[in-house]
Write an enzyme that holds these catalytic residues in place. Structure first.
Site, short mmCIF file in Angstrom:
data_model
loop_
_atom_site.label_atom_id
_atom_site.label_comp_id
_atom_site.label_asym_id
_atom_site.label_seq_id
_atom_site.Cartn_x
_atom_site.Cartn_y
_atom_site.Cartn_z
N GLU A 155 44.86 23.50 44.57
CA GLU A 155 44.02 24.62 45.03
C GLU A 155 44.55 25.11 46.36
O GLU A 155 44.66 24.35 47.32
CB GLU A 155 42.56 24.15 45.16
N ALA A 198 37.39 27.44 35.40
CA ALA A 198 38.36 27.22 34.33
C ALA A 198 39.20 25.98 34.62
O ALA A 198 39.40 25.13 33.75
CB ALA A 198 39.25 28.45 34.15
N ARG A 224 28.47 47.64 33.35
CA ARG A 224 28.85 47.77 34.76
C ARG A 224 29.74 48.97 35.03
O ARG A 224 29.62 49.63 36.05
CB ARG A 224 29.58 46.49 35.20
N ALA A 226 50.39 26.70 44.68
CA ALA A 226 51.44 26.71 43.66
C ALA A 226 52.28 27.95 43.85
O ALA A 226 51.74 29.05 44.05
CB ALA A 226 50.82 26.69 42.27
N ASP A 262 48.29 35.29 41.69
CA ASP A 262 49.49 34.43 41.77
C ASP A 262 49.93 33.90 40.40
O ASP A 262 51.12 33.84 40.09
CB ASP A 262 49.25 33.20 42.66
N ALA A 281 31.81 35.80 32.03
CA ALA A 281 32.92 35.13 32.71
C ALA A 281 32.76 33.62 32.61
O ALA A 281 33.69 32.91 32.24
CB ALA A 281 33.01 35.56 34.18
#
Ligand code: ADP
Length: 455
Positions: free
Chosen positions: A34, A15, A284, A158, A225, A438
């Protein structure tokens, strides 16, 4: 220290990269933060498959009756209609465009002659990247990001969103090796921090059932987070209790088994007693629940060489195969007796189960579980038998976004300057995310976030 960019993206998974690329293509200066030493997140370690209705591989295989509408229905139904219709509609309409963008702009290579039909899908529609993992996606996304001059800061966590007097999000406080760095964002901040599957406390807070007795398939950075940071600026959250376990994982490590993708080519699931207990292409959550209801809370996946040769999951995931064999969790057997004895499964019952499967494969009708892909004959060995347990895989809940990837406040209003995309959002998959959805989601909404922040 302080740095200024037009756009600050938090999280270097699928993303985050997609958002960053779109913002940079629109001429903005972009930085990706990151927290881990390497990029990729769960996107990297995933199978990387991506649903796209009416795609070019379907056409090559003669599948011409798929459509965004069918894909929409499968996705909504697969999530018990808890996904937000207008959000899922955009996903279903744009998934093919996202796949073409990956193929044409990012140069991701997909297999030209094989697709997966994941559980809950009414068509075979999941494109498979070469290597059958997200490594192909992340490698190419990173290369493209570097070409466009996007700055990637690893080991940069972050910690806090910064707002101005009006409430607009204008930057991020981050830290690297104990040192604080402030990133100012002229245009906006995009949260792409993934889910919270590795955060046991957070899992228990929203769904006490998913406690420490479950392992997780996720990277250690998957700790929610972005959700916590956004809540501190009054962002709304939804669907948090819906946490997906992936049914077929390594009982020793909790790691997802990609070798076991042979399930999509006809492998069956049996219990310790040697009988099938669920349709192997069920959702699933349904398969996970069914496994946990069996003796010992585990299952075995069983297939033969003929099935193995279709998807070649052993060859493409050779390291995983070797590891599972070493752990004693996977065994290659010449005969059914040999396979059963290795795990002390009842031989006679297993033989009966298999002769039924062979019969259903011939007639094309699975009278026990109505296997939607059609069962495959297990008459000929050699055979593979693999022990598996469910493990926490995807958190469906998260931030509330609108169709332009704006993060919404608890009052339902847009929080200016704040966008989110990917697993951190909670409005797409409802009660249960379908396989292959996803990647479609994170690329589609990542791109939308990047385009919108640049406006
Ligand atoms: P998605 O599939 O939504 O792109 P991924 O799990 O692939 O999600 O990627 C999310 C990335 O965000 C991971 O690489 C993860 O380490 C990173 N991340 C999570 N929290 C933070 C944080 N506080 N600061 C920076 N990066 C973060």
């Amino acid at each position: 220290s302080e740095q200024t960019y037009d756009v600050v993206v938090i999280g270097a998974g699928g993303a985050g990269f997609s958002a960053a690329l779109e913002a940079a293509e629109a001429g903005k200066s972009v930085v990706i933060l990151e927290k881990m030493p390497t990029v990729g997140g769960n996107t990297l370690i995933s199978g990387g498959e991506m649903n796209a209705p009416d795609n070019w591989v379907q056409h090559a295989l003669g599948i011409t009756d798929d459509s965004p509408e069918l894909y929409y229905q499968d996705t909504m139904k697969g999530g018990d209609n808890l996904g937000q219709p207008e959000i899922v509609k955009i996903l279903s309409e744009q998934a093919l465009g996202s796949a073409e963008w990956l193929r044409d702009e990012v140069k991701v290579e997909f297999l030209s002659d094989h697709l997966f039909q994941f559980g809950g899908h009414s068509r075979k529609r999941a494109l498979i990247p070469i290597g059958h993992t997200g490594a192909e996606l992340i490698t190419k996304l990173k290369t493209k990001a570097e070409e466009l001059g996007i700055k990637i800061k690893t080991n940069m966590k972050a910690e806090k969103l910064l707002t101005d007097e009006s409430g607009k999000v204008v930057g991020v406080d981050a830290s690297t090796n104990g040192q604080k760095v402030t990133f100012h964002a002229n245009k906006g901040v995009i949260i792409a921090t993934g889910g919270f599957g590795s955060n046991i406390e957070m899992r228990k807070k929203y769904n006490p059932e998913l406690d420490e007795s479950y392992m997780s398939t996720d990277t250690p950075g998957t700790t929610g987070d972005g959700i916590v940071m956004a809540q501190a600026v009054n962002a709304d959250i939804t669907n948090m209790e819906n946490i997906q376990t992936y049914p077929i994982c390594d009982p020793v490590t909790g790691v997802i088994s990609l070798v076991a993708d042979s399930r999509f080519d006809g492998a069956i699931l049996i219990n310790q007693g040697g009988t099938r207990f669920v349709e192997e292409l069920e959702r699933r959550d349904v398969i996970s629940k069914a496994i946990l209801a069996q003796e010992g809370r585990y299952a075995y996946q069983f297939w033969n060489q003929e099935i193995a040769d279709i998807g070649k999951t052993i060859e493409v995931h050779q390291d995983e195969y070797d590891q599972l064999v070493k752990e004693g969790m996977l065994y290659k057997a010449d005969t059914i007796e040999d396979a059963a004895n290795f795990f002390k499964v009842d031989v006679e019952t297993l033989k009966e189960t298999i002769s039924k499967v062979n019969e259903y494969a011939k007639t094309g009708k699975d009278l026990d579980y109505n296997h939607r892909g059609g069962l495959v004959s297990l008459e000929k060995g050699p055979y593979y038998i693999q022990k598996a347990v469910p493990s926490v895989h995807h958190t469906m809940g998260g931030l509330v976004i609108d169709t332009k990837a704006h993060v919404l406040s608890t009052e339902g209003t847009v929080i200016p300057g704040l966008y989110a995309a990917g697993e951190v959002t909670g409005v797409v998959h409802g009660a249960n995310r379908l396989g292959g959805n996803a990647i479609s989601d994170i690329i589609t909404y990542g791109r939308i976030a990047g385009q919108e922040v640049a406006k």
